[in-house]
Design an enzyme around this catalytic site. Structure first.
Site, PDB file in Angstrom:
ATOM      1  N   HIS A  97      -7.914   9.302  -1.891  1.00  0.00           N
ATOM      2  CA  HIS A  97      -7.273   9.251  -0.574  1.00  0.00           C
ATOM      3  C   HIS A  97      -8.161   9.823   0.533  1.00  0.00           C
ATOM      4  O   HIS A  97      -8.292   9.243   1.614  1.00  0.00           O
ATOM      5  CB  HIS A  97      -5.935  10.006  -0.648  1.00  0.00           C
ATOM      6  CG  HIS A  97      -4.941   9.578   0.377  1.00  0.00           C
ATOM      7  ND1 HIS A  97      -3.586   9.585   0.150  1.00  0.00           N
ATOM      8  CD2 HIS A  97      -5.092   9.148   1.655  1.00  0.00           C
ATOM      9  CE1 HIS A  97      -2.955   9.160   1.235  1.00  0.00           C
ATOM     10  NE2 HIS A  97      -3.842   8.897   2.156  1.00  0.00           N
ATOM     11  N   TYR A 115       2.910   9.845   0.071  1.00  0.00           N
ATOM     12  CA  TYR A 115       4.036   9.266   0.817  1.00  0.00           C
ATOM     13  C   TYR A 115       5.390   9.553   0.149  1.00  0.00           C
ATOM     14  O   TYR A 115       6.440   9.288   0.742  1.00  0.00           O
ATOM     15  CB  TYR A 115       3.878   7.747   0.993  1.00  0.00           C
ATOM     16  CG  TYR A 115       2.565   7.283   1.595  1.00  0.00           C
ATOM     17  CD1 TYR A 115       1.680   8.186   2.188  1.00  0.00           C
ATOM     18  CD2 TYR A 115       2.192   5.947   1.557  1.00  0.00           C
ATOM     19  CE1 TYR A 115       0.467   7.760   2.715  1.00  0.00           C
ATOM     20  CE2 TYR A 115       0.980   5.517   2.091  1.00  0.00           C
ATOM     21  CZ  TYR A 115       0.118   6.436   2.660  1.00  0.00           C
ATOM     22  OH  TYR A 115      -1.086   6.013   3.183  1.00  0.00           O
ATOM     23  N   ASP A 132       0.840  -1.198   0.000  1.00  0.00           N
ATOM     24  CA  ASP A 132       0.000   0.000   0.000  1.00  0.00           C
ATOM     25  C   ASP A 132       0.877   1.250   0.000  1.00  0.00           C
ATOM     26  O   ASP A 132       1.647   1.473   0.933  1.00  0.00           O
ATOM     27  CB  ASP A 132      -0.876   0.014   1.270  1.00  0.00           C
ATOM     28  CG  ASP A 132      -1.788   1.220   1.311  1.00  0.00           C
ATOM     29  OD1 ASP A 132      -2.885   1.148   0.726  1.00  0.00           O
ATOM     30  OD2 ASP A 132      -1.397   2.251   1.902  1.00  0.00           O
ATOM     31  N   LYS A 148      -2.778   5.984  -4.320  1.00  0.00           N
ATOM     32  CA  LYS A 148      -3.914   6.861  -3.998  1.00  0.00           C
ATOM     33  C   LYS A 148      -3.781   8.243  -4.630  1.00  0.00           C
ATOM     34  O   LYS A 148      -2.663   8.759  -4.779  1.00  0.00           O
ATOM     35  CB  LYS A 148      -4.031   7.032  -2.469  1.00  0.00           C
ATOM     36  CG  LYS A 148      -3.932   5.725  -1.692  1.00  0.00           C
ATOM     37  CD  LYS A 148      -4.191   5.882  -0.206  1.00  0.00           C
ATOM     38  CE  LYS A 148      -3.846   4.615   0.547  1.00  0.00           C
ATOM     39  NZ  LYS A 148      -2.443   4.483   0.932  1.00  0.00           N
TER      40      LYS A 148
HETATM   41  N1  LIG Z   1      -5.611   6.063   3.695  1.00  0.00           N
HETATM   42  C1  LIG Z   1      -5.097   6.825   4.624  1.00  0.00           C
HETATM   43  O1  LIG Z   1      -5.491   7.981   4.831  1.00  0.00           O
HETATM   44  C2  LIG Z   1      -3.995   6.288   5.473  1.00  0.00           C
HETATM   45  C3  LIG Z   1      -3.587   6.990   6.622  1.00  0.00           C
HETATM   46  C4  LIG Z   1      -2.569   6.454   7.390  1.00  0.00           C
HETATM   47  C5  LIG Z   1      -1.974   5.264   7.029  1.00  0.00           C
HETATM   48  N2  LIG Z   1      -2.356   4.607   5.887  1.00  0.00           N
HETATM   49  C6  LIG Z   1      -1.723   3.329   5.461  1.00  0.00           C
HETATM   50  O2  LIG Z   1      -1.835   2.407   6.550  1.00  0.00           O
HETATM   51  C7  LIG Z   1      -0.549   1.899   6.854  1.00  0.00           C
HETATM   52  C8  LIG Z   1      -0.462   1.460   8.307  1.00  0.00           C
HETATM   53  O3  LIG Z   1      -0.722   2.527   9.181  1.00  0.00           O
HETATM   54  P1  LIG Z   1       0.413   3.284  10.018  1.00  0.00           P
HETATM   55  O4  LIG Z   1       1.708   3.157   9.320  1.00  0.00           O
HETATM   56  O5  LIG Z   1      -0.095   4.639  10.287  1.00  0.00           O
HETATM   57  O6  LIG Z   1       0.428   2.558  11.416  1.00  0.00           O
HETATM   58  P2  LIG Z   1       0.412   1.055  12.004  1.00  0.00           P
HETATM   59  O7  LIG Z   1       0.608   0.079  10.924  1.00  0.00           O
HETATM   60  O8  LIG Z   1      -0.789   0.978  12.855  1.00  0.00           O
HETATM   61  O9  LIG Z   1       1.648   1.078  12.995  1.00  0.00           O
HETATM   62  C9  LIG Z   1       2.958   1.158  12.554  1.00  0.00           C
HETATM   63  C10 LIG Z   1       3.831   1.258  13.807  1.00  0.00           C
HETATM   64  O10 LIG Z   1       3.740   0.044  14.555  1.00  0.00           O
HETATM   65  C11 LIG Z   1       5.033  -0.534  14.687  1.00  0.00           C
HETATM   66  N3  LIG Z   1       4.840  -1.997  14.545  1.00  0.00           N
HETATM   67  C12 LIG Z   1       4.543  -2.684  13.449  1.00  0.00           C
HETATM   68  N4  LIG Z   1       4.411  -3.992  13.728  1.00  0.00           N
HETATM   69  C13 LIG Z   1       4.641  -4.137  15.051  1.00  0.00           C
HETATM   70  C14 LIG Z   1       4.654  -5.235  15.925  1.00  0.00           C
HETATM   71  N5  LIG Z   1       4.391  -6.475  15.496  1.00  0.00           N
HETATM   72  N6  LIG Z   1       4.957  -5.009  17.231  1.00  0.00           N
HETATM   73  C15 LIG Z   1       5.235  -3.778  17.689  1.00  0.00           C
HETATM   74  N7  LIG Z   1       5.225  -2.675  16.890  1.00  0.00           N
HETATM   75  C16 LIG Z   1       4.929  -2.854  15.582  1.00  0.00           C
HETATM   76  C17 LIG Z   1       5.870   0.055  13.592  1.00  0.00           C
HETATM   77  O11 LIG Z   1       7.224   0.102  13.973  1.00  0.00           O
HETATM   78  P3  LIG Z   1       8.404  -0.589  13.074  1.00  0.00           P
HETATM   79  O12 LIG Z   1       8.259  -0.060  11.700  1.00  0.00           O
HETATM   80  O13 LIG Z   1       9.648  -0.166  13.753  1.00  0.00           O
HETATM   81  O14 LIG Z   1       8.144  -2.074  13.178  1.00  0.00           O
HETATM   82  C18 LIG Z   1       5.287   1.473  13.495  1.00  0.00           C
HETATM   83  O15 LIG Z   1       5.820   2.287  14.513  1.00  0.00           O
HETATM   84  C19 LIG Z   1       0.363   3.076   6.482  1.00  0.00           C
HETATM   85  O16 LIG Z   1       1.722   2.688   6.419  1.00  0.00           O
HETATM   86  C20 LIG Z   1      -0.238   3.467   5.159  1.00  0.00           C
HETATM   87  O17 LIG Z   1       0.147   2.581   4.118  1.00  0.00           O
HETATM   88  C21 LIG Z   1      -3.379   5.103   5.125  1.00  0.00           C
END
Ligand SMILES: NC(=O)c1ccc[n+]([C@@H]2O[C@H](COP(=O)([O-])OP(=O)(O)OC[C@H]3O[C@@H](n4cnc5c(N)ncnc54)[C@H](OP(=O)(O)O)[C@@H]3O)[C@@H](O)[C@H]2O)c1
Length: 274
Positions: free
Chosen positions: A108, A50, A45, A75
């Site tokens: 988005h 980004y 994704d 997006k």
């Molecule tokens: N459509 C939208 O508006 C929108 C908005 C926000 C995000 N997104 C998408 O959603 C994706 C995921 O959301 P996000 O990046 O905001 O947050 P997330 O996936 O909820 O959390 C990522 C965080 O959790 C840590 N993490 C991952 N796996 C872990 C585990 N097993 N144990 C402990 N910590 C862990 C990561 O650290 P490490 O990397 O150090 O492991 C990072 O700090 C984004 O990357 C993006 O592609 C979309």
């Protein structure tokens, strides 16, 4: 990898790799996507916002995995809607990714007053054959209702902030009724709302020998969501995929649902501006 069928028949792997801020440099981004693909991820994704489509695309192209085996989402950003540059934005994403097509193109965020106009342009992109499916992100029920007024294609997914502290029951129920697959962003609360330290999740995890992160991701799958956790770390990337050897009980799913506090970490979809 388990998949879900979208409207139109395209299959989406239920776990994907989120790439927002996955690397501080293009090389780090490239490495993180390569380790994920090596670990078995087949769904990536990304987004124009980004600014990482180039290294993400290079990692996909150089992975040695057939293109049709990897599900790629990108997006459309709001400013490209406001400046009427939707086709150009899409072409720019494909060019940066270095791919002939994407599997899913998303609006988005909803842009007020432009919902029907945007969706019409998305339908044209779908008909061009360069995106296998189209969907929305961060759309509330009233946004989807508005865009559907003049639509001929139903969005395949709604990617939204979804985690145990923000369950968005109304939007999820609406999407389920329409056959729109909910995709959860920030499923782990971006690791900054103490979700991973939650005692209830830890207790459930102990029973299965799983971490709180794995319990949350399994909860997503058991509720019928697709989820896209981000991790830059090869070990945690593997951990996040290792959720297919256990299943939560209905009681445990309800206990996790009960953690909801309507806590948003991101923008409210009616309050974002570009
Ligand atoms: N459509 C939208 O508006 C929108 C908005 C926000 C995000 N997104 C998408 O959603 C994706 C995921 O959301 P996000 O990046 O905001 O947050 P997330 O996936 O909820 O959390 C990522 C965080 O959790 C840590 N993490 C991952 N796996 C872990 C585990 N097993 N144990 C402990 N910590 C862990 C990561 O650290 P490490 O990397 O150090 O492991 C990072 O700090 C984004 O990357 C993006 O592609 C979309």
């Amino acid at each position: 990898m388990k998949t879900k069928k979208l409207h139109g028949g395209v299959e989406i792997p239920v776990i994907g790799l989120g790439t927002y801020k996955i690397g501080n440099t293009d090389e780090e981004t490239y490495r993180a996507v390569r380790t994920a693909l090596d670990a078995g991820y087949r769904h990536i994704d990304t987004a124009t916002l980004y600014e990482n489509e180039r290294p993400v695309g290079r990692a996909i192209r150089e992975s040695g995995i057939a293109r049709e085996e990897i599900f790629v989402t990108t997006k459309l950003w709001g400013s490209d809607i406001l400046s009427n540059r939707i086709q150009e934005a899409f072409d720019g994403s494909l060019s940066k990714l270095g791919l002939d097509y994407v599997d899913l193109y998303l609006v988005h965020w909803p842009v007020k007053g432009k919902l029907g106009f945007t969706w019409h342009a998305m339908e044209q992109l779908f008909h061009s054959g360069k995106t296998r499916s189209i969907g929305v992100s961060n759309h509330l029920v009233h946004h989807i209702e508005e865009l559907l007024r003049d639509a001929s294609i139903m969005p395949t997914v709604n990617q939204m902030e979804l985690h145990p502290c923000l369950t968005q029951k109304d939007v999820v129920a609406y999407c389920n009724r329409k056959g729109i697959v909910p995709v959860s962003w920030s499923p782990l609360g971006r690791n900054n709302i103490a979700l991973l330290e939650n005692e209830k999740l830890a207790t459930i995890g102990e029973k299965y020998g799983k971490s709180p992160a794995q319990v949350i991701l399994r909860w997503n799958v058991d509720k019928g969501f697709v989820t896209i956790p981000k991790s830059s770390d090869a070990r945690r990337q593997k951990e996040n995929l290792a959720i297919f050897d256990f299943q939560l009980t209905a009681e445990e799913i309800s206990q996790i649902d009960a953690l909801n506090r309507d806590h948003r970490t991101g923008f409210h979809p009616d309050k974002i501006s570009f």
